[in-house]
Write an enzyme that holds these catalytic residues in place. Structure first.
Site, short mmCIF file in Angstrom:
data_model
loop_
_atom_site.label_atom_id
_atom_site.label_comp_id
_atom_site.label_asym_id
_atom_site.label_seq_id
_atom_site.Cartn_x
_atom_site.Cartn_y
_atom_site.Cartn_z
N SER A 37 14.96 -9.22 -16.17
CA SER A 37 13.52 -9.42 -16.03
C SER A 37 13.25 -10.89 -15.66
CB SER A 37 12.83 -9.07 -17.34
OG SER A 37 13.29 -9.92 -18.38
N TYR A 38 11.98 -11.19 -15.42
CA TYR A 38 11.59 -12.54 -15.01
C TYR A 38 12.10 -13.57 -16.01
CZ TYR A 38 8.66 -16.26 -13.14
OH TYR A 38 8.22 -17.43 -12.58
N PRO A 39 12.88 -14.57 -15.56
CA PRO A 39 13.53 -15.48 -16.50
C PRO A 39 12.72 -16.70 -16.93
CG PRO A 39 14.34 -15.91 -14.30
CD PRO A 39 13.38 -14.73 -14.20
N ARG A 40 11.52 -16.83 -16.46
CA ARG A 40 10.71 -17.99 -16.85
C ARG A 40 9.55 -17.51 -17.73
NH1 ARG A 40 12.50 -22.42 -14.22
NH2 ARG A 40 13.74 -22.05 -12.35
N HIS A 90 4.69 -12.25 -19.23
CA HIS A 90 5.97 -11.59 -18.99
C HIS A 90 6.62 -11.23 -20.32
CE1 HIS A 90 5.72 -12.86 -14.82
NE2 HIS A 90 5.41 -14.07 -15.25
#
Length: 108
Positions: A37-40, A90
């Site tokens: 998934s989005y890492p930030r 997120h």
């Protein structure tokens, strides 16, 4: 505790001896390939209704952690404890699919 960007960088530094920059470069590559998934994100809790068992089931074929994934699905699964942070944008960093095609630092 579910994985945020800061947690990811800390663990990668301690366990894998990677810099924050290298960690985020690899995480972005894995995200762009559809493996995580989005890492930030600073979110440390999964939203209610997230189907974590479905995510776990995608890992059952792994030769490294597949047995553990099967144990979780067979009844030892417990909802991860929630951290304090939630950026509302997120979810925590998590695998989105299984692959055994990674090598080098991406595989770590």
């Amino acid at each position: 505790l579910p994985l945020s960007t800061v947690n990811l960088q800390t663990i990668a530094s301690r366990k894998l001896r990677m810099s924050s920059e290298e960690t985020m470069q690899i995480a972005e590559e894995l995200y762009n390939k559809g493996f995580i998934s989005y890492p930030r994100t600073e979110t440390e809790k999964f939203k209610e209704g997230t189907n974590l068992q479905e995510l776990i089931s995608k890992q059952c074929e792994s030769g490294h952690w597949g047995n553990y994934a099967n144990e979780l699905l067979a009844g030892s699964f417990q909802w991860p404890r929630a951290g304090q942070n939630d950026d509302q944008a997120h979810p925590p960093i998590h695998p989105t699919q299984f692959t055994n095609s990674l090598s080098g630092k991406q595989a770590q």
